[in-house]
Design a protein around this motif. Structure first.
Motif, PDB file in Angstrom:
ATOM      1  N   MET A   1      -0.018  -5.996   0.093  1.00 37.99           N
ATOM      2  CA  MET A   1       0.677  -6.668   1.174  1.00 37.99           C
ATOM      3  C   MET A   1       0.970  -5.651   2.269  1.00 37.99           C
ATOM      4  SD  MET A   1       3.876  -7.085   2.677  1.00 37.99           S
ATOM      5  CE  MET A   1       4.662  -8.352   3.650  1.00 37.99           C
ATOM      6  N   ALA A   2       0.622  -5.968   3.512  1.00 36.02           N
ATOM      7  CA  ALA A   2       0.916  -5.096   4.641  1.00 36.02           C
ATOM      8  C   ALA A   2       1.138  -5.957   5.877  1.00 36.02           C
ATOM      9  CB  ALA A   2      -0.224  -4.115   4.882  1.00 36.02           C
ATOM     10  N   GLU A   3       2.327  -5.869   6.451  1.00 36.00           N
ATOM     11  CA  GLU A   3       2.654  -6.637   7.650  1.00 36.00           C
ATOM     12  C   GLU A   3       3.308  -5.727   8.682  1.00 36.00           C
ATOM     13  OE1 GLU A   3       3.384 -11.202   5.998  1.00 36.00           O
ATOM     14  OE2 GLU A   3       5.119  -9.963   6.577  1.00 36.00           O
ATOM     15  N   LEU A   4       2.968  -5.977   9.932  1.00 36.03           N
ATOM     16  CA  LEU A   4       3.555  -5.248  11.048  1.00 36.03           C
ATOM     17  C   LEU A   4       4.408  -6.222  11.846  1.00 36.03           C
ATOM     18  CD1 LEU A   4       3.645  -2.525  12.581  1.00 36.03           C
ATOM     19  CD2 LEU A   4       1.775  -3.400  14.014  1.00 36.03           C
ATOM     20  N   ASN A   5       5.705  -5.970  11.880  1.00 37.09           N
ATOM     21  CA  ASN A   5       6.649  -6.887  12.521  1.00 37.09           C
ATOM     22  C   ASN A   5       6.492  -8.324  12.016  1.00 37.09           C
ATOM     23  OD1 ASN A   5       7.754  -4.796  13.940  1.00 37.09           O
ATOM     24  ND2 ASN A   5       7.374  -5.655  15.969  1.00 37.09           N
ATOM     25  N   GLY A   6       6.219  -8.449  10.715  1.00 34.30           N
ATOM     26  CA  GLY A   6       6.160  -9.769  10.088  1.00 34.30           C
ATOM     27  C   GLY A   6       4.835 -10.476  10.172  1.00 34.30           C
ATOM     28  N   LYS A   7       3.806  -9.819  10.715  1.00 36.63           N
ATOM     29  CA  LYS A   7       2.482 -10.420  10.823  1.00 36.63           C
ATOM     30  C   LYS A   7       1.452  -9.505  10.170  1.00 36.63           C
ATOM     31  CE  LYS A   7       3.570 -12.767  15.198  1.00 36.63           C
ATOM     32  NZ  LYS A   7       3.167 -12.952  16.622  1.00 36.63           N
ATOM     33  N   PRO A   8       0.336 -10.074   9.678  1.00 31.48           N
ATOM     34  CA  PRO A   8      -0.696  -9.224   9.071  1.00 31.48           C
ATOM     35  C   PRO A   8      -1.092  -8.098  10.015  1.00 31.48           C
ATOM     36  CG  PRO A   8      -1.183 -11.531   8.668  1.00 31.48           C
ATOM     37  CD  PRO A   8      -0.028 -11.513   9.631  1.00 31.48           C
ATOM     38  N   VAL A   9      -1.128  -6.885   9.499  1.00 29.91           N
ATOM     39  CA  VAL A   9      -1.395  -5.737  10.352  1.00 29.91           C
ATOM     40  C   VAL A   9      -2.893  -5.622  10.615  1.00 29.91           C
ATOM     41  CG1 VAL A   9      -1.531  -4.151   8.383  1.00 29.91           C
ATOM     42  CG2 VAL A   9      -0.976  -3.257  10.657  1.00 29.91           C
ATOM     43  N   GLY A  10      -3.226  -5.293  11.858  1.00 34.69           N
ATOM     44  CA  GLY A  10      -4.624  -5.155  12.242  1.00 34.69           C
ATOM     45  C   GLY A  10      -5.120  -3.731  12.102  1.00 34.69           C
ATOM     46  N   VAL A  11      -6.425  -3.594  12.156  1.00 31.84           N
ATOM     47  CA  VAL A  11      -7.051  -2.281  11.997  1.00 31.84           C
ATOM     48  C   VAL A  11      -6.618  -1.327  13.108  1.00 31.84           C
ATOM     49  CG1 VAL A  11      -9.251  -1.053  11.966  1.00 31.84           C
ATOM     50  CG2 VAL A  11      -9.030  -3.237  10.767  1.00 31.84           C
ATOM     51  N   GLU A  12      -6.495  -1.817  14.331  1.00 35.35           N
ATOM     52  CA  GLU A  12      -6.154  -0.937  15.453  1.00 35.35           C
ATOM     53  C   GLU A  12      -4.799  -0.285  15.256  1.00 35.35           C
ATOM     54  OE1 GLU A  12      -6.514  -2.916  19.165  1.00 35.35           O
ATOM     55  OE2 GLU A  12      -8.690  -3.165  19.036  1.00 35.35           O
ATOM     56  N   ALA A  13      -3.827  -1.061  14.778  1.00 35.46           N
ATOM     57  CA  ALA A  13      -2.493  -0.497  14.566  1.00 35.46           C
ATOM     58  C   ALA A  13      -2.514   0.566  13.475  1.00 35.46           C
ATOM     59  CB  ALA A  13      -1.502  -1.597  14.212  1.00 35.46           C
ATOM     60  N   LEU A  14      -3.224   0.289  12.379  1.00 34.02           N
ATOM     61  CA  LEU A  14      -3.317   1.262  11.300  1.00 34.02           C
ATOM     62  C   LEU A  14      -4.098   2.492  11.740  1.00 34.02           C
ATOM     63  CD1 LEU A  14      -3.959  -0.999   8.180  1.00 34.02           C
ATOM     64  CD2 LEU A  14      -1.833   0.124   8.859  1.00 34.02           C
ATOM     65  N   GLN A  15      -5.105   2.278  12.593  1.00 28.46           N
ATOM     66  CA  GLN A  15      -5.870   3.406  13.106  1.00 28.46           C
ATOM     67  C   GLN A  15      -4.978   4.312  13.939  1.00 28.46           C
ATOM     68  OE1 GLN A  15     -10.070   3.077  14.717  1.00 28.46           O
ATOM     69  NE2 GLN A  15      -8.947   3.294  16.640  1.00 28.46           N
ATOM     70  N   SER A  16      -4.105   3.708  14.733  1.00 26.61           N
ATOM     71  CA  SER A  16      -3.181   4.486  15.544  1.00 26.61           C
ATOM     72  C   SER A  16      -2.269   5.341  14.668  1.00 26.61           C
ATOM     73  CB  SER A  16      -2.343   3.557  16.427  1.00 26.61           C
ATOM     74  OG  SER A  16      -1.321   4.273  17.091  1.00 26.61           O
ATOM     75  N   LEU A  17      -1.744   4.734  13.599  1.00 21.27           N
ATOM     76  CA  LEU A  17      -0.860   5.469  12.688  1.00 21.27           C
ATOM     77  C   LEU A  17      -1.614   6.610  12.018  1.00 21.27           C
ATOM     78  CD1 LEU A  17       1.843   5.776  11.195  1.00 21.27           C
ATOM     79  CD2 LEU A  17       1.030   4.080   9.552  1.00 21.27           C
ATOM     80  N   ALA A  18      -2.839   6.343  11.585  1.00 23.21           N
ATOM     81  CA  ALA A  18      -3.621   7.356  10.882  1.00 23.21           C
ATOM     82  C   ALA A  18      -3.994   8.520  11.789  1.00 23.21           C
ATOM     83  CB  ALA A  18      -4.884   6.721  10.302  1.00 23.21           C
ATOM     84  N   LEU A  19      -4.327   8.234  13.045  1.00 26.77           N
ATOM     85  CA  LEU A  19      -4.818   9.278  13.939  1.00 26.77           C
ATOM     86  C   LEU A  19      -3.711  10.076  14.600  1.00 26.77           C
ATOM     87  CD1 LEU A  19      -7.837   7.452  15.630  1.00 26.77           C
ATOM     88  CD2 LEU A  19      -7.855   9.071  13.713  1.00 26.77           C
ATOM     89  N   THR A  20      -2.563   9.460  14.842  1.00 26.46           N
ATOM     90  CA  THR A  20      -1.470  10.191  15.487  1.00 26.46           C
ATOM     91  C   THR A  20      -0.492  10.759  14.472  1.00 26.46           C
ATOM     92  OG1 THR A  20      -0.127   8.179  15.738  1.00 26.46           O
ATOM     93  CG2 THR A  20      -1.604   8.774  17.555  1.00 26.46           C
ATOM     94  N   ASN A  21      -0.307  10.052  13.342  1.00 29.46           N
ATOM     95  CA  ASN A  21       0.534  10.558  12.250  1.00 29.46           C
ATOM     96  C   ASN A  21       1.946  10.875  12.722  1.00 29.46           C
ATOM     97  OD1 ASN A  21       0.523  11.013   9.487  1.00 29.46           O
ATOM     98  ND2 ASN A  21       0.305  13.213   9.724  1.00 29.46           N
ATOM     99  N   TYR A  22       2.497  10.015  13.576  1.00 28.78           N
ATOM    100  CA  TYR A  22       3.851  10.215  14.091  1.00 28.78           C
ATOM    101  C   TYR A  22       4.682   8.981  13.747  1.00 28.78           C
ATOM    102  CZ  TYR A  22       7.651  11.564  17.238  1.00 28.78           C
ATOM    103  OH  TYR A  22       8.876  11.933  17.750  1.00 28.78           O
ATOM    104  N   GLY A  23       5.711   9.187  12.961  1.00 30.48           N
ATOM    105  CA  GLY A  23       6.569   8.081  12.554  1.00 30.48           C
ATOM    106  C   GLY A  23       7.427   8.505  11.379  1.00 30.48           C
ATOM    107  N   HIS A  24       8.159   7.565  10.834  1.00 23.43           N
ATOM    108  CA  HIS A  24       9.022   7.875   9.691  1.00 23.43           C
ATOM    109  C   HIS A  24       9.046   6.673   8.765  1.00 23.43           C
ATOM    110  CE1 HIS A  24      12.498   5.386  11.100  1.00 23.43           C
ATOM    111  NE2 HIS A  24      11.997   5.654  12.301  1.00 23.43           N
ATOM    112  N   PHE A  25       9.585   6.863   7.558  1.00 21.56           N
ATOM    113  CA  PHE A  25       9.565   5.774   6.584  1.00 21.56           C
ATOM    114  C   PHE A  25      10.661   5.956   5.554  1.00 21.56           C
ATOM    115  CE2 PHE A  25       7.252   9.040   4.347  1.00 21.56           C
ATOM    116  CZ  PHE A  25       7.425   8.782   2.999  1.00 21.56           C
ATOM    117  N   THR A  26      10.859   4.929   4.747  1.00 20.86           N
ATOM    118  CA  THR A  26      11.649   5.037   3.533  1.00 20.86           C
ATOM    119  C   THR A  26      10.983   4.163   2.484  1.00 20.86           C
ATOM    120  OG1 THR A  26      13.927   5.116   2.684  1.00 20.86           O
ATOM    121  CG2 THR A  26      13.280   3.107   3.827  1.00 20.86           C
ATOM    122  N   SER A  27      11.080   4.574   1.222  1.00 13.12           N
ATOM    123  CA  SER A  27      10.532   3.805   0.117  1.00 13.12           C
ATOM    124  C   SER A  27      11.671   3.356  -0.788  1.00 13.12           C
ATOM    125  CB  SER A  27       9.521   4.636  -0.691  1.00 13.12           C
ATOM    126  OG  SER A  27       8.364   4.893   0.066  1.00 13.12           O
TER     127      SER A  27
END
Length: 257
Positions: A1-27
């Motif tokens: 399961m992967a959603e961005l702001n409550g909607k299925p996340v697209g490849v472009e958004a994930l590509q942005s995260l992978a290539l820039t690697n700037y952000g934060h998280f909690t598990s």
């Protein structure tokens, strides 16, 4: 399961995260819809969002989005990642509209088996922020595993112990539980245990290890996990203090997600 702001996340958004690697998280480990230390997880997300993006994050909105990833029963690990898909690598100062990516995976049964770790000299960038920049942590973990260990334990140039790549570490010297005083990420599980079990916080160096009677790793996914060896130092796989910490952690009431 992967959603961005409550909607299925697209490849472009994930590509942005992978290539820039700037952000934060909690598990978060979610059990039957509840999370131990949920308010601490939300505080972390709000604090880190302000630090990395100068933006406010609505914790109620985050909880709404995270609930969509929770199974009706049982346990799962839900990760909430905050990043800006429109971040320009050349102009990161313009990144001020972060979005919330929610992913989930099955949670492992507890307790997990002990681990042996190898010390590595390393201090994370912005250690107080749980950032998505895991390259160095994973590199040190990989190197440790290739050398026959399970994971890496970080120390500074003087041998002062700080943390593992994705976990905190604590010790027992025969009299008291000790949390290393260092530049590290204050994990939610660590903070919950500090509230429930007597302890001290002081510097711990590699040279102190022969005097330790037990060591343990903590994070939201693993709870309390024995550390059975650090470099050439052998530690017990089981210890009454580790058992007591596990029981105290499991007694912490979960907050409804």
């Amino acid at each position: 399961m992967a959603e961005l702001n409550g909607k299925p996340v697209g490849v472009e958004a994930l590509q942005s995260l992978a290539l820039t690697n700037y952000g934060h998280f909690t598990s978060m480990r979610v059990e039957d819809g509840r999370v131990r230390g949920l308010s601490l997880h939300m505080e972390r997300l709000q604090r880190d969002c302000e630090t990395l993006f100068g933006a406010e994050l609505d914790p109620e909105r985050v909880r709404d989005l995270a609930r969509r990833a929770v199974p009706s029963n049982g346990a799962a690990v839900v990760r909430v990642t905050v990043f800006d898909p429109d971040l320009d690598l050349g102009h990161p100062g313009s990144a001020d509209a972060p979005r919330v990516l929610v992913t989930s995976r099955p949670a492992a049964g507890l307790p997990l088996p002990p681990i042996r770790v190898r010390s590595r000299t390393y201090t994370r960038d912005l250690p107080g922020v749980k950032s998505v920049g895991l390259f160095s942590s994973l590199h040190h973990r990989r190197t440790a595993q290739l050398d026959g260990f399970d994971d890496a334990l970080f120390v500074d140039g003087r041998g002062a112990i700080s943390e593992g790549g994705t976990w905190n570490i604590g010790f027992f010297d025969g009299d008291q539980v000790i949390w290393p005083e260092s530049d590290c990420l204050p994990g939610v599980t660590m903070r919950l245990l500090q509230h429930s079990h007597a302890h001290v916080t002081r510097p711990v160096n590699l040279a102190d290890l022969p005097r330790m009677r037990a060591a343990f790793a903590t994070n939201a996914a693993v709870g309390v996990r024995a550390v059975s060896g650090i470099d050439t130092i052998v530690l017990p796989e089981t210890h009454p203090v580790i058992d007591a910490l596990r029981k105290e952690y499991l007694k912490v009431p979960g907050e409804l997600l």
